[in-house]
Write an enzyme that holds these catalytic residues in place. Structure first.
Site, PDB file in Angstrom:
ATOM      1  N   GLY A 127       1.006  -1.471   0.179  1.00 27.81           N
ATOM      2  CA  GLY A 127      -0.168   0.038   0.405  1.00 27.81           C
ATOM      3  C   GLY A 127       0.981   1.200  -0.276  1.00 27.81           C
ATOM      4  O   GLY A 127       0.826   1.803   1.003  1.00 27.81           O
ATOM      5  N   SER A 129       1.276   3.491  -3.086  1.00 31.95           N
ATOM      6  CA  SER A 129       0.217   5.155  -4.462  1.00 31.95           C
ATOM      7  C   SER A 129      -1.563   5.608  -4.009  1.00 31.95           C
ATOM      8  O   SER A 129      -1.206   4.359  -2.933  1.00 31.95           O
ATOM      9  CB  SER A 129       0.479   3.983  -5.286  1.00 31.95           C
ATOM     10  OG  SER A 129       1.679   3.623  -5.967  1.00 31.95           O
ATOM     11  N   SER A 161      -2.051  -3.600  -6.042  1.00 37.68           N
ATOM     12  CA  SER A 161      -1.948  -5.295  -6.919  1.00 37.68           C
ATOM     13  C   SER A 161      -2.150  -6.141  -5.907  1.00 37.68           C
ATOM     14  O   SER A 161      -1.431  -6.344  -4.743  1.00 37.68           O
ATOM     15  CB  SER A 161      -0.263  -5.721  -7.573  1.00 37.68           C
ATOM     16  OG  SER A 161      -0.228  -4.880  -8.225  1.00 37.68           O
ATOM     17  N   GLU A 244      13.097  -4.608  -4.382  1.00 33.34           N
ATOM     18  CA  GLU A 244      11.994  -4.448  -5.132  1.00 33.34           C
ATOM     19  C   GLU A 244      12.812  -3.993  -6.670  1.00 33.34           C
ATOM     20  O   GLU A 244      12.165  -5.073  -8.161  1.00 33.34           O
ATOM     21  CB  GLU A 244      11.125  -3.467  -5.143  1.00 33.34           C
ATOM     22  CG  GLU A 244       9.427  -4.153  -6.262  1.00 33.34           C
ATOM     23  CD  GLU A 244       8.520  -2.983  -6.150  1.00 33.34           C
ATOM     24  OE1 GLU A 244       8.014  -1.985  -5.434  1.00 33.34           O
ATOM     25  OE2 GLU A 244       7.936  -3.701  -6.509  1.00 33.34           O
TER      26      GLU A 244
HETATM   27  C1  LIG Z   1       0.402  -3.421 -12.634  1.00 34.12           C
HETATM   28  C2  LIG Z   1       0.966  -1.770 -12.348  1.00 34.12           C
HETATM   29  C3  LIG Z   1       0.693  -2.909 -10.749  1.00 34.12           C
HETATM   30  C4  LIG Z   1       0.912  -1.308 -10.123  1.00 34.12           C
HETATM   31  N1  LIG Z   1       1.023  -2.129  -8.241  1.00 34.12           N
HETATM   32  C5  LIG Z   1       1.185  -0.679  -7.169  1.00 34.12           C
HETATM   33  C6  LIG Z   1       1.304  -1.600  -5.464  1.00 34.12           C
HETATM   34  O1  LIG Z   1       0.574  -2.576  -5.634  1.00 34.12           O
HETATM   35  N2  LIG Z   1       1.646  -1.188  -5.040  1.00 34.12           N
HETATM   36  C7  LIG Z   1       1.247   0.629  -4.860  1.00 34.12           C
HETATM   37  O2  LIG Z   1       1.359   1.563  -4.354  1.00 34.12           O
HETATM   38  N3  LIG Z   1       1.439   0.574  -6.623  1.00 34.12           N
HETATM   39  C8  LIG Z   1       1.346   0.321  -7.340  1.00 34.12           C
HETATM   40  N4  LIG Z   1       1.268   0.555  -8.270  1.00 34.12           N
HETATM   41  C9  LIG Z   1       1.914   2.000  -8.749  1.00 34.12           C
HETATM   42  C10 LIG Z   1       2.570   2.661  -9.538  1.00 34.12           C
HETATM   43  O3  LIG Z   1       3.772   2.584  -8.162  1.00 34.12           O
HETATM   44  C11 LIG Z   1       2.663   3.726 -10.002  1.00 34.12           C
HETATM   45  O4  LIG Z   1       2.344   4.171 -10.587  1.00 34.12           O
HETATM   46  C12 LIG Z   1       3.852   4.435  -9.675  1.00 34.12           C
HETATM   47  O5  LIG Z   1       4.825   5.194  -9.564  1.00 34.12           O
HETATM   48  C13 LIG Z   1       3.358   6.015 -11.095  1.00 34.12           C
HETATM   49  O6  LIG Z   1       2.356   6.871 -10.239  1.00 34.12           O
HETATM   50  P1  LIG Z   1       1.520   7.755 -10.996  1.00 34.12           P
HETATM   51  O7  LIG Z   1       0.714   6.247 -11.635  1.00 34.12           O
HETATM   52  O8  LIG Z   1       0.539   7.997 -10.131  1.00 34.12           O
HETATM   53  O9  LIG Z   1       2.085   8.411 -11.741  1.00 34.12           O
HETATM   54  P2  LIG Z   1       2.383   9.736 -11.630  1.00 34.12           P
HETATM   55  O10 LIG Z   1       3.471  10.150 -10.879  1.00 34.12           O
HETATM   56  O11 LIG Z   1       1.499  11.623 -11.529  1.00 34.12           O
HETATM   57  O12 LIG Z   1       3.232  10.358 -12.886  1.00 34.12           O
HETATM   58  C14 LIG Z   1       3.108  10.373 -14.238  1.00 34.12           C
HETATM   59  C15 LIG Z   1       4.215  10.425 -15.572  1.00 34.12           C
HETATM   60  O13 LIG Z   1       4.832  11.762 -15.287  1.00 34.12           O
HETATM   61  C16 LIG Z   1       6.261  11.243 -15.232  1.00 34.12           C
HETATM   62  N5  LIG Z   1       7.063  11.913 -13.974  1.00 34.12           N
HETATM   63  C17 LIG Z   1       6.596  12.446 -12.552  1.00 34.12           C
HETATM   64  N6  LIG Z   1       7.502  13.005 -12.166  1.00 34.12           N
HETATM   65  C18 LIG Z   1       8.499  12.619 -13.048  1.00 34.12           C
HETATM   66  C19 LIG Z   1       9.454  13.268 -12.635  1.00 34.12           C
HETATM   67  N7  LIG Z   1       9.927  14.023 -12.004  1.00 34.12           N
HETATM   68  N8  LIG Z   1      10.601  13.364 -13.769  1.00 34.12           N
HETATM   69  C20 LIG Z   1       9.982  13.052 -14.914  1.00 34.12           C
HETATM   70  N9  LIG Z   1       9.063  12.356 -15.449  1.00 34.12           N
HETATM   71  C21 LIG Z   1       8.227  12.361 -14.415  1.00 34.12           C
HETATM   72  C22 LIG Z   1       6.364  10.032 -14.507  1.00 34.12           C
HETATM   73  O14 LIG Z   1       7.263   9.394 -15.029  1.00 34.12           O
HETATM   74  C23 LIG Z   1       4.387   8.933 -15.648  1.00 34.12           C
HETATM   75  O15 LIG Z   1       5.032   9.191 -16.915  1.00 34.12           O
HETATM   76  C24 LIG Z   1       1.053  -0.031 -10.321  1.00 34.12           C
HETATM   77  C25 LIG Z   1       1.335   0.106 -10.688  1.00 34.12           C
HETATM   78  C26 LIG Z   1       0.764  -0.701 -12.435  1.00 34.12           C
HETATM   79  C27 LIG Z   1       1.228  -0.265 -13.538  1.00 34.12           C
END
Ligand SMILES: Cc1cc2nc3c(=O)[nH]c(=O)nc-3n(C[C@H](O)[C@H](O)[C@H](O)COP(=O)(O)OP(=O)(O)OC[C@H]3O[C@@H](n4cnc5c(N)ncnc54)[C@H](O)[C@@H]3O)c2cc1C
Length: 391
Positions: A127, A129, A161, A244
């Site tokens: 937990g 994101s 997940s 991880e």
């Molecule tokens: C299949 C899958 C499984 C997952 N499982 C888990 C889980 O079990 N537990 C959990 O907690 N999370 C999980 N996640 C979430 C995952 O960790 C987040 O989606 C990821 O960290 C990106 O965060 P966000 O989706 O909020 O995108 P954002 O952080 O909002 O990013 C959006 C875009 O902006 C870009 N960006 C953001 N900041 C920067 C920067 N400083 N410099 C350059 N580019 C930037 C990113 O690269 C991305 O392209 C999972 C995601 C997926 C797809």
């Protein structure tokens, strides 16, 4: 520098591979493509590995391991990836939740949680994101407020997940809202059946992806569920994320794709001969194989740093991950190019080539450049932590 396996290594690989081959049922095609019975089966499989001592062999004996060399674990993870990861969601416990508890846990936490993990008895979720905290994880808002000997938790997680079947959550929550954002976070190890925890599934392009939202409404947990010091959760997270990112030897999953592409190309007619005579296609397959070999060497390098007891650091582990996730997308795209429209037939469609495994892999690999830190964030780690560029 020695680039070949010893006789002991080879014997272990043969023995472990034979065990997995004879244990997996004939219908098994992979954790995401074997349907509901596959999802249920992963726990039974982990328990069998636990009985055989194969699940946590590189952990210390006192925590349910066998003090085996870390290389045995690398061999085993490769074999798991090559069979479509039949450990299912438990790879999370084994890869990084267990090692984090080993580093930061109390004696009670270690003996309770690590013992269950080494037997394959428990599924965890992560937990981290939240709707407004992904790449900038330290902005998380889920609150844990101290109340006597308990904490009361309120907030929301997203993209969690396997939360729909997890028994325990490795949860990040803010315990000091007034401290700088990295310094007010703590980690909790929370039973998912605690009153006030609600899980809601999220549909995704990869079909069933095990993705969920998790809501915490006045969830009361004892102080003993906190991992590490109060407000010092960021060092736990940093260690956990490094574990991880070392992660899975995904390259073996990519190698399966390459092998299937070769099989398809050599058995499918094209003009006067098999598709595999196409010179452009041959180049592409060779290129994919070169990338696969490079990914393997990067992982072995990381494993050798860990085996010496050193910390690979975020630059090194991100570099490895970048190469692996791009390899998986490269091989998935190659497979769709070679299989053409047949490649788009999904796992439940009769006559789908390779039971639709490649089609699913192609859809699923899109998420590989997002999960566990996006590609951009991984590159930033290499730039700053690996190359010393200014932030
Ligand atoms: C299949 C899958 C499984 C997952 N499982 C888990 C889980 O079990 N537990 C959990 O907690 N999370 C999980 N996640 C979430 C995952 O960790 C987040 O989606 C990821 O960290 C990106 O965060 P966000 O989706 O909020 O995108 P954002 O952080 O909002 O990013 C959006 C875009 O902006 C870009 N960006 C953001 N900041 C920067 C920067 N400083 N410099 C350059 N580019 C930037 C990113 O690269 C991305 O392209 C999972 C995601 C997926 C797809």
């Amino acid at each position: 520098m020695e680039f070949s396996w010893s006789e002991e290594d080879l014997a272990f690989r043969r023995e472990a591979d034979a065990f997995v081959k004879e244990t997996l049922p004939p219908w098994w095609t992979g954790q995401y493509t074997s349907g509901e019975r596959g999802r249920v089966y992963t726990k039974e499989f982990c328990q069998k590995l636990g009985e055989r001592g194969l699940l946590t062999m590189a952990w210390p004996k006192e925590y349910g391991g066998a003090d085996a060399p870390i290389w045995n674990q690398v061999h085993f993870k490769e074999i798991m990836a090559a069979y479509g990861e039949p450990r299912g969601p438990q790879y999370m416990n084994l890869n990084w939740i267990g090692p984090s508890i080993m580093l930061f846990g109390t004696d009670e936490q270690k003996s309770y949680h690590l013992g269950r993990m080494s037997k394959g008895d428990v599924i965890w979720c992560q937990g981290f994101s939240e709707p407004d905290a992904g790449s900038d994880l330290a902005s998380l808002k889920t609150r844990a407020v101290e109340d006597g000997d308990d904490y009361v938790i309120n907030g929301q997680k997203v993209w969690t997940s396997n939360a729909e079947r997890a028994e325990v959550c490795f949860l990040l929550a803010r315990t000091d809202p007034d401290a700088p954002k990295h310094r007010g976070i703590s980690v909790f190890l929370i039973d998912m059946d605690t009153p006030g925890v609600t899980v809601r599934k999220i549909k995704s392009m990869s079909g069933w992806g095990g993705l969920n939202e998790v809501f915490f409404d006045d969830v009361r947990v004892p102080r003993s569920t906190m991992l590490g010091e109060k407000n010092a959760g960021w060092s736990v997270i940093t260690a956990a994320l490094n574990f991880e990112r070392i992660g899975q030897p995904r390259y073996e999953a990519s190698k399966i794709v390459i092998d299937k592409v070769i099989k398809y190309a050599t058995t499918t007619s094209h003009g006067d001969g098999p598709l595999s005579k196409d010179p452009v296609l041959r180049q592409k397959i060779a290129q994919a194989y070169v990338r696969y070999r490079a990914a393997r060497v990067l992982t072995y390098r990381l494993a050798s740093i860990v085996a010496k007891g050193d910390d690979p650091g975020p630059g090194e582990s991100s570099m490895n991950r970048i190469h692996q996730i791009l390899l998986s997308q490269h091989t998935a795209n190659l497979s769709m190019e070679v299989l053409g429209l047949y490649g788009r037939l999904q796992p439940d469609v009769p006559d789908a080539p390779f039971q639709g495994v490649l089609e699913h892999d192609w859809r699923w690999c899109v998420s590989s450049t997002i999960a566990a830190g996006t590609l951009e964030i991984q590159k930033e780690q290499v730039a700053v932590r690996g190359l010393g560029l200014p932030r």
